[in-house]
Design a protein around this motif. Sequence first.
Motif, short mmCIF file in Angstrom:
data_model
loop_
_atom_site.label_atom_id
_atom_site.label_comp_id
_atom_site.label_asym_id
_atom_site.label_seq_id
_atom_site.Cartn_x
_atom_site.Cartn_y
_atom_site.Cartn_z
N VAL A 227 1.97 24.08 -7.66
CA VAL A 227 2.34 25.19 -6.80
C VAL A 227 2.18 26.50 -7.57
CG1 VAL A 227 3.93 23.83 -5.43
CG2 VAL A 227 4.76 24.97 -7.48
N ASP A 228 2.08 27.59 -6.82
CA ASP A 228 1.83 28.89 -7.44
C ASP A 228 3.13 29.48 -7.97
OD1 ASP A 228 -0.86 28.68 -6.77
OD2 ASP A 228 -0.52 29.53 -4.79
N ASP A 229 3.67 28.90 -9.02
CA ASP A 229 4.94 29.36 -9.58
C ASP A 229 4.67 30.28 -10.78
OD1 ASP A 229 3.83 27.30 -11.05
OD2 ASP A 229 5.76 26.44 -11.65
N TYR A 230 4.09 31.43 -10.51
CA TYR A 230 3.72 32.36 -11.58
C TYR A 230 4.96 32.98 -12.21
CZ TYR A 230 -0.93 32.04 -9.45
OH TYR A 230 -2.13 31.60 -8.95
N SER A 231 4.92 33.11 -13.53
CA SER A 231 6.03 33.71 -14.26
C SER A 231 5.97 35.23 -14.16
CB SER A 231 5.96 33.30 -15.73
OG SER A 231 4.82 33.87 -16.36
N ASP A 232 7.07 35.88 -14.52
CA ASP A 232 7.09 37.35 -14.53
C ASP A 232 6.03 37.89 -15.48
OD1 ASP A 232 9.19 37.30 -12.74
OD2 ASP A 232 10.74 37.59 -14.26
N GLU A 233 5.85 37.23 -16.61
CA GLU A 233 4.84 37.68 -17.57
C GLU A 233 3.44 37.59 -16.97
OE1 GLU A 233 3.02 36.51 -21.99
OE2 GLU A 233 4.72 35.41 -21.16
N GLU A 234 3.16 36.49 -16.24
CA GLU A 234 1.85 36.35 -15.62
C GLU A 234 1.64 37.41 -14.55
OE1 GLU A 234 0.63 31.68 -15.73
OE2 GLU A 234 2.44 32.20 -14.61
N VAL A 235 2.66 37.67 -13.75
CA VAL A 235 2.53 38.68 -12.70
C VAL A 235 2.24 40.05 -13.31
CG1 VAL A 235 3.74 39.90 -10.85
CG2 VAL A 235 3.99 37.42 -11.07
N ALA A 236 2.86 40.35 -14.44
CA ALA A 236 2.59 41.62 -15.12
C ALA A 236 1.14 41.66 -15.61
CB ALA A 236 3.55 41.79 -16.30
N ARG A 237 0.65 40.54 -16.11
CA ARG A 237 -0.74 40.51 -16.58
C ARG A 237 -1.72 40.63 -15.41
NH1 ARG A 237 -1.25 35.53 -20.70
NH2 ARG A 237 -3.34 36.43 -20.98
N PHE A 238 -1.39 40.00 -14.28
CA PHE A 238 -2.24 40.12 -13.11
C PHE A 238 -2.27 41.57 -12.60
CE2 PHE A 238 -1.46 35.43 -12.37
CZ PHE A 238 -2.77 35.06 -12.65
N SER A 239 -1.17 42.27 -12.73
CA SER A 239 -1.13 43.67 -12.32
C SER A 239 -2.13 44.50 -13.12
CB SER A 239 0.28 44.23 -12.48
OG SER A 239 0.32 45.60 -12.14
N LEU A 240 -2.19 44.25 -14.41
CA LEU A 240 -3.15 44.96 -15.26
C LEU A 240 -4.58 44.58 -14.90
CD1 LEU A 240 -1.35 44.74 -18.73
CD2 LEU A 240 -1.56 46.75 -17.24
N LEU A 241 -4.81 43.29 -14.65
CA LEU A 241 -6.15 42.85 -14.28
C LEU A 241 -6.58 43.47 -12.95
CD1 LEU A 241 -6.03 39.07 -15.30
CD2 LEU A 241 -7.26 40.92 -16.46
N ARG A 242 -5.64 43.63 -12.04
CA ARG A 242 -5.96 44.27 -10.76
C ARG A 242 -6.39 45.71 -10.97
NH1 ARG A 242 -1.79 45.03 -5.62
NH2 ARG A 242 -3.21 46.24 -4.30
N GLN A 243 -5.68 46.42 -11.80
CA GLN A 243 -6.07 47.80 -12.10
C GLN A 243 -7.46 47.85 -12.72
OE1 GLN A 243 -2.98 49.97 -14.30
NE2 GLN A 243 -1.45 48.55 -13.48
N GLU A 244 -7.73 46.90 -13.62
CA GLU A 244 -9.02 46.90 -14.31
C GLU A 244 -10.17 46.52 -13.40
OE1 GLU A 244 -8.28 44.34 -17.65
OE2 GLU A 244 -7.53 45.98 -18.89
N ILE A 245 -9.96 45.55 -12.50
CA ILE A 245 -11.06 45.16 -11.61
C ILE A 245 -11.35 46.28 -10.61
CG2 ILE A 245 -9.74 43.96 -9.80
CD1 ILE A 245 -12.00 41.84 -9.84
N ARG A 246 -10.31 46.98 -10.19
CA ARG A 246 -10.52 48.14 -9.32
C ARG A 246 -11.38 49.19 -10.02
NH1 ARG A 246 -5.48 50.28 -9.12
NH2 ARG A 246 -4.82 48.89 -7.44
N LEU A 247 -11.06 49.48 -11.28
CA LEU A 247 -11.83 50.45 -12.05
C LEU A 247 -13.24 49.96 -12.30
CD1 LEU A 247 -12.02 53.06 -13.67
CD2 LEU A 247 -11.02 51.83 -15.63
N ALA A 248 -13.39 48.66 -12.60
CA ALA A 248 -14.71 48.10 -12.87
C ALA A 248 -15.62 48.23 -11.66
CB ALA A 248 -14.57 46.63 -13.28
N VAL A 249 -15.09 47.94 -10.46
CA VAL A 249 -15.89 48.00 -9.24
C VAL A 249 -16.23 49.45 -8.91
CG1 VAL A 249 -15.86 47.60 -6.75
CG2 VAL A 249 -15.02 45.83 -8.32
N ARG A 250 -15.26 50.33 -8.98
CA ARG A 250 -15.51 51.71 -8.56
C ARG A 250 -16.36 52.49 -9.54
NH1 ARG A 250 -9.59 53.07 -5.71
NH2 ARG A 250 -9.76 51.35 -4.20
#
Length: 311
Positions: free
Chosen positions: A199-222
């Motif tokens: 199941v998708d039981d992501y930890s707080d640390e993982e969610v924080a890392r995904f937040s950074l990756l989201r910012q980076e993929i947005r920048l990479a695409v744009r």
Amino acid sequence: MLDSSRPDVRARGTGHAPSHHGELLQGCFADRAGARRNGLVTLRLDEPRTRAEFRPDPALRPGEVRVVPEDRVNTALAAETAVRVCARLTGRAVVGGRVLLSGGVPVGLGMGSSTSDLIAAVRAVADAYRISLGPQEVAGIAVGVESASDPLMLDARPVLFAQREGTVIEVLGERLPPLVVLGCLTGGGAAVDTAALPVDDYSDEEVARFSLLRQEIRLAVRSGDPALLGRVCTGSALLNQRRLPKAELPDLLGAAEESGAVGVQVAHSGNVAGVLFRADRAGSRTRAAACARLLARAGVPVTGVFDAPGS
């Protein structure tokens, strides 16, 4: 009441849908209110794709749909839902029928085969009813049947998509940075039972890392930055090791580094994977060929080289 002034359902309808080559990013992302939403960004493929033909059949009871191949149970359920929706929207009769699927999307590799089948069938039903269902309507049918969906009903723009909700979290931009992808297989190309995944039981640390990756993929695409996109994909692949570990990931990373790739991407619920090269510089396919030789020596099957669609 049925509108008898409207023409009957067509003798047949056709539809098609693309596939994808796994995910560039998948995880859990906090929205502005702090609520967590699972989401993914897929590497869309124009081919292989699924093609479907819907043929009304008066021998079947109204609303009953049978699909060939017969094991595509969810596709049949989605087509039956589509018949009811289309009949309601058009005022035409609820009909029974058969859906014939064709195409070459491999099953169980994480390329969206079930979603592709489902969308193609729904579009074929709608075509028989002489209407076109919008992406949100198709997504709603897909999630209602399968509880999760890939964003193959949308246009080719890269999006962060909430697969369990059937909604777009964010449009990342108009197109991916220019990439050449060396496709390969992990796990010997065996099918993955997605129902058996953790199941998708992501930890707080993982969610924080995904937040950074989201910012980076947005920048990479744009900004059109393939190197930054490659780092995001690699980061997501590494995080996925806790959920669906790839024994070949060290070989992929080593071959990527030695051949001058910008990163790797993997299917987060399957065994397809890719090594990413920037297509805006000369020699990308030469580097991909060198990488293919490295992977072959490591026993990792290579499936081919392609340009990322829309990049």
